[in-house]
Design an enzyme around this catalytic site. Structure first.
Site, PDB file in Angstrom:
ATOM      1  N   LYS A  62       0.831  -1.209   0.000  1.00 47.44           N
ATOM      2  CA  LYS A  62       0.000   0.000   0.000  1.00 47.44           C
ATOM      3  C   LYS A  62       0.861   1.252   0.000  1.00 47.44           C
ATOM      4  O   LYS A  62       0.654   2.166  -0.796  1.00 47.44           O
ATOM      5  CB  LYS A  62      -0.905   0.005   1.240  1.00 47.44           C
ATOM      6  CG  LYS A  62      -1.605   1.338   1.478  1.00 47.44           C
ATOM      7  CD  LYS A  62      -2.506   1.293   2.699  1.00 47.44           C
ATOM      8  CE  LYS A  62      -1.868   1.756   3.992  1.00 47.44           C
ATOM      9  NZ  LYS A  62      -1.654   3.200   4.104  1.00 47.44           N
ATOM     10  N   ASN A  63       1.840   1.281   0.924  1.00 43.60           N
ATOM     11  CA  ASN A  63       2.602   2.522   1.108  1.00 43.60           C
ATOM     12  C   ASN A  63       3.615   2.786  -0.018  1.00 43.60           C
ATOM     13  O   ASN A  63       4.183   3.872  -0.072  1.00 43.60           O
ATOM     14  CB  ASN A  63       3.302   2.521   2.468  1.00 43.60           C
ATOM     15  CG  ASN A  63       2.306   2.752   3.595  1.00 43.60           C
ATOM     16  OD1 ASN A  63       1.129   3.005   3.341  1.00 43.60           O
ATOM     17  ND2 ASN A  63       2.770   2.666   4.834  1.00 43.60           N
ATOM     18  N   CYS A  83      -5.347  12.948  12.648  1.00 45.22           N
ATOM     19  CA  CYS A  83      -6.023  11.674  12.386  1.00 45.22           C
ATOM     20  C   CYS A  83      -6.023  10.899  13.678  1.00 45.22           C
ATOM     21  O   CYS A  83      -5.501  11.368  14.685  1.00 45.22           O
ATOM     22  CB  CYS A  83      -5.333  10.903  11.273  1.00 45.22           C
ATOM     23  SG  CYS A  83      -3.747  10.254  11.778  1.00 45.22           S
ATOM     24  N   ARG A 105      -0.133  14.835  13.293  1.00 44.97           N
ATOM     25  CA  ARG A 105       0.471  14.662  11.968  1.00 44.97           C
ATOM     26  C   ARG A 105       0.529  15.933  11.112  1.00 44.97           C
ATOM     27  O   ARG A 105      -0.136  16.041  10.093  1.00 44.97           O
ATOM     28  CB  ARG A 105      -0.244  13.542  11.211  1.00 44.97           C
ATOM     29  CG  ARG A 105      -0.089  12.214  11.893  1.00 44.97           C
ATOM     30  CD  ARG A 105      -0.769  11.111  11.158  1.00 44.97           C
ATOM     31  NE  ARG A 105       0.058  10.515  10.117  1.00 44.97           N
ATOM     32  CZ  ARG A 105      -0.277   9.414   9.463  1.00 44.97           C
ATOM     33  NH1 ARG A 105      -1.404   8.795   9.753  1.00 44.97           N
ATOM     34  NH2 ARG A 105       0.506   8.913   8.535  1.00 44.97           N
ATOM     35  N   ASP A 124       4.150   0.834  12.221  1.00 40.41           N
ATOM     36  CA  ASP A 124       3.015   0.130  11.598  1.00 40.41           C
ATOM     37  C   ASP A 124       2.935  -1.343  12.006  1.00 40.41           C
ATOM     38  O   ASP A 124       2.001  -2.038  11.600  1.00 40.41           O
ATOM     39  CB  ASP A 124       3.096   0.236  10.066  1.00 40.41           C
ATOM     40  CG  ASP A 124       2.707   1.625   9.568  1.00 40.41           C
ATOM     41  OD1 ASP A 124       2.243   2.447  10.378  1.00 40.41           O
ATOM     42  OD2 ASP A 124       2.874   1.892   8.358  1.00 40.41           O
ATOM     43  N   ARG A 157      -9.033  -0.449   4.175  1.00 42.26           N
ATOM     44  CA  ARG A 157      -8.175   0.574   3.569  1.00 42.26           C
ATOM     45  C   ARG A 157      -6.833  -0.014   3.133  1.00 42.26           C
ATOM     46  O   ARG A 157      -6.248   0.446   2.164  1.00 42.26           O
ATOM     47  CB  ARG A 157      -7.886   1.689   4.585  1.00 42.26           C
ATOM     48  CG  ARG A 157      -9.060   2.570   4.864  1.00 42.26           C
ATOM     49  CD  ARG A 157      -8.643   3.725   5.707  1.00 42.26           C
ATOM     50  NE  ARG A 157      -7.558   4.471   5.058  1.00 42.26           N
ATOM     51  CZ  ARG A 157      -7.000   5.557   5.545  1.00 42.26           C
ATOM     52  NH1 ARG A 157      -7.401   6.038   6.689  1.00 42.26           N
ATOM     53  NH2 ARG A 157      -6.042   6.163   4.896  1.00 42.26           N
TER      54      ARG A 157
HETATM   55  C1  UD1 Z   1       4.074   7.018   6.515  1.00 40.13           C
HETATM   56  C2  UD1 Z   1       3.206   5.808   6.317  1.00 40.13           C
HETATM   57  C3  UD1 Z   1       2.627   5.330   7.647  1.00 40.13           C
HETATM   58  C4  UD1 Z   1       3.743   5.106   8.659  1.00 40.13           C
HETATM   59  C5  UD1 Z   1       4.645   6.338   8.757  1.00 40.13           C
HETATM   60  C6  UD1 Z   1       5.848   6.137   9.647  1.00 40.13           C
HETATM   61  C7  UD1 Z   1       2.265   6.081   4.113  1.00 40.13           C
HETATM   62  C8  UD1 Z   1       1.069   6.375   3.282  1.00 40.13           C
HETATM   63  N1  UD1 Z   1       2.110   6.145   5.442  1.00 40.13           N
HETATM   64  O1  UD1 Z   1       3.248   8.059   7.008  1.00 40.13           O
HETATM   65  O2  UD1 Z   1       1.922   4.123   7.415  1.00 40.13           O
HETATM   66  O3  UD1 Z   1       3.182   4.853   9.924  1.00 40.13           O
HETATM   67  O4  UD1 Z   1       5.116   6.698   7.442  1.00 40.13           O
HETATM   68  O5  UD1 Z   1       6.595   5.060   9.207  1.00 40.13           O
HETATM   69  O6  UD1 Z   1       3.322   5.753   3.620  1.00 40.13           O
HETATM   70  N2  UD1 Z   1       5.804  14.862  10.915  1.00 40.13           N
HETATM   71  C9  UD1 Z   1       5.889  16.196  11.213  1.00 40.13           C
HETATM   72  N3  UD1 Z   1       5.911  17.097  10.183  1.00 40.13           N
HETATM   73  C10 UD1 Z   1       5.843  16.714   8.876  1.00 40.13           C
HETATM   74  C11 UD1 Z   1       5.761  15.343   8.573  1.00 40.13           C
HETATM   75  C12 UD1 Z   1       5.744  14.417   9.625  1.00 40.13           C
HETATM   76  O7  UD1 Z   1       5.937  16.588  12.367  1.00 40.13           O
HETATM   77  O8  UD1 Z   1       5.852  17.586   7.998  1.00 40.13           O
HETATM   78  C13 UD1 Z   1       5.728  13.862  12.009  1.00 40.13           C
HETATM   79  C14 UD1 Z   1       4.377  13.150  12.018  1.00 40.13           C
HETATM   80  O9  UD1 Z   1       3.407  13.890  12.726  1.00 40.13           O
HETATM   81  C15 UD1 Z   1       4.708  11.859  12.710  1.00 40.13           C
HETATM   82  C16 UD1 Z   1       6.140  11.593  12.266  1.00 40.13           C
HETATM   83  O10 UD1 Z   1       6.649  12.842  11.789  1.00 40.13           O
HETATM   84  O11 UD1 Z   1       4.676  12.022  14.103  1.00 40.13           O
HETATM   85  C17 UD1 Z   1       6.253  10.543  11.186  1.00 40.13           C
HETATM   86  O12 UD1 Z   1       5.559  10.947  10.053  1.00 40.13           O
HETATM   87  P1  UD1 Z   1       5.969  10.507   8.578  1.00 40.13           P
HETATM   88  O13 UD1 Z   1       7.223   9.717   8.584  1.00 40.13           O
HETATM   89  O14 UD1 Z   1       5.874  11.698   7.702  1.00 40.13           O
HETATM   90  O15 UD1 Z   1       4.774   9.506   8.214  1.00 40.13           O
HETATM   91  P2  UD1 Z   1       3.777   9.562   6.996  1.00 40.13           P
HETATM   92  O16 UD1 Z   1       4.521   9.805   5.737  1.00 40.13           O
HETATM   93  O17 UD1 Z   1       2.620  10.434   7.324  1.00 40.13           O
END
Ligand code: UD1
Length: 422
Positions: free
Chosen positions: A22-23, A118, A123, A307, A399
């Site tokens: 998925k990711n 969420c 996030r 995850d 999902r």
């Molecule tokens: C992706 C994965 C999700 C997984 C996560 C961490 C997808 C669609 N989703 O989510 O399944 O759990 O990686 O491995 O691939 N953060 C900030 N600012 C930002 C971006 C992130 O503070 O601009 C924080 C987030 O709130 C969170 C942490 O960084 O606490 C990790 O987020 P991130 O690695 O970006 O995860 P996703 O890409 O949202």
């Protein structure tokens, strides 16, 4: 709304085919925005998030056409006719934010709804936005939308991510493929899905080096072309079914699973008493002795993935001894704990850590899914429990997991999907 009825206590044995990730698939579909040619993606999983991404791409004007009867190969591409990603789609699926960089790179403007929080945390997307500003974009937040523009195109620069965010790395990586000059992303995320994305982008004519190393170097090109790419196997689906073998004392061959993608999950399974054997194009996972308590801390790849946290917790609930699980990625990712406790688990949460005291057995109960991975932890608990578990709100599960009841029934589980409308 549908629910699952699980009658626990059966040992699982046999083969499960692991689907496309998925990711990885979601980002690879978004990469279709970067070219007017056709991107052909195969091994596409049949899950709701992929359908949502199709809806989003189509409303940008991009054609998404199934190539085979089953829709497991998609042809993606065409002109961008709308640069807006509306609230109703972004609020349904946060990964929609990933269209921001590609739209900006190819159409030089984008209007994307802010995703908001969420179930598992607030996030924010500040790292995505700051990085795009470093590449020369002008960004205004207005009426809940991100309005971004780069009328003369993006320009390569050095971006230092304070945290190795998966989504920010992907958004910036895709944007940089069409920027002028060289972009360097320092402290980039190293997740295998990013490697898969880089492989596909390079096939499309991008010039990206350093996948998996923490520093990505991207030399911008004028335009990307079409390509063909098979989506990698889903390492989280693979790890999840490994836990199903673990909690049921089973023996499963997970077809398509790769040890190297699982990172710290393999070591943790072994510490918990679950054997992992690498085979050709498969991983075999079995448990013959007792489950043992282990300590886990979630970290960016190659550390233990957030995850997989909920699924391990279900398994550790019935292990010998105590375990401590510390969640460092998301601030609110223990919502499965009260549900597991309703099934007889002994888990206490203290801030970002949970102490799990192993119990002899769990007992079936009516429980409710709260997010994607938490849903599966309750299925695992149900598989290992005595008696019947009824899991509601399984739309969370749809999902990201394909054909859960079919895959589990085929290896001996007693699981049934019921529609409440029936
Ligand atoms: C992706 C994965 C999700 C997984 C996560 C961490 C997808 C669609 N989703 O989510 O399944 O759990 O990686 O491995 O691939 N953060 C900030 N600012 C930002 C971006 C992130 O503070 O601009 C924080 C987030 O709130 C969170 C942490 O960084 O606490 C990790 O987020 P991130 O690695 O970006 O995860 P996703 O890409 O949202």
């Amino acid at each position: 709304m549908d629910r699952f009825i699980i009658r626990g206590g059966r040992r699982l044995e046999g083969e499960i085919v692991i689907g496309g990730a998925k990711n990885a698939g979601l980002k690879l579909m978004v990469a279709g925005l970067l070219t007017a040619d056709r991107l052909i993606l195969s091994n596409v999983p049949k899950i709701a998030d992929i359908e949502t991404m199709q809806t989003l791409l189509r409303q940008h004007g991009i054609a998404v056409d199934p190539v085979d009867a089953e829709g497991r190969t998609l042809s993606i591409g065409g002109p961008i006719t709308s640069v807006e990603a509306p609230y109703d789609i972004v609020s349904k699926m946060r990964a929609s934010i990933l269209v921001l960089g590609p739209l900006l790179a190819r159409a030089r403007e984008a209007r994307v709804s802010l995703p908001g929080g969420c179930a598992i945390g607030t996030r924010p997307v500040d790292l995505h936005l700051k990085g795009l500003e470093t590449l020369g974009a002008t960004i205004r937040l207005e009426n809940g939308y991100i309005n971004a523009s780069a009328p003369n195109g993006l320009v390569g620069d050095r971006i230092l991510l304070p945290f190795a965010s998966v989504g920010a790395t992907e958004n910036l990586l895709m944007a940089a493929t069409l920027a002028k000059g060289r972009t360097e992303i320092v402290n980039a995320a190293r997740e295998p899905e990013i490697g898969d994305l880089v492989e596909c982008l390079n096939r499309m004519g991008a010039r990206i080096a350093g996948a998996g190393t923490g520093t990505l170097v991207i030399d911008g090109v004028e335009a990307l072309t079409g390509a063909e790419h098979a989506i990698m196997a889903d390492r989280i689906e693979c790890g999840t079914y490994a836990c199903a073998a673990g909690i049921t004392g089973g023996d499963l061959r997970l077809i398509g699973g790769r040890v190297r993608d699982l990172g710290a999950v393999v070591r943790t399974l072994e510490e918990a008493g679950v054997e992992v054997l690498e085979e050709e194009n498969a991983i075999r996972v079995r448990r013959t002795g007792a489950l043992r308590g282990v300590d886990i801390m979630t970290e960016p790849y190659p550390g233990f993935p957030t995850d997989m946290q909920a699924q391990f917790m279900a398994m550790l609930a019935v292990a010998d001894g105590a375990s401590m699980v510390t969640e460092t990625i998301f601030e609110n990712r223990f919502m499965h704990v009260p549900e597991l406790n309703r099934m007889g688990a002994r888990i206490n949460v203290h801030g970002s850590s949970a102490i799990i005291r192993g119990v002899g057995h769990l007992s079936g109960a009516p429980v409710m899914a709260t997010d994607l991975r938490a849903s599966f932890s309750l299925i695992l608990a149900g598989l290992g429990a005595q008696g019947e578990t009824s899991l509601s709100r399984i739309y969370h599960l749809d999902r990201g997991y394909e054909a859960v009841d079919r895959k589990l029934s085929a290896v001996g589980a007693d699981i049934e999907r019921l529609s409440d409308d029936r």
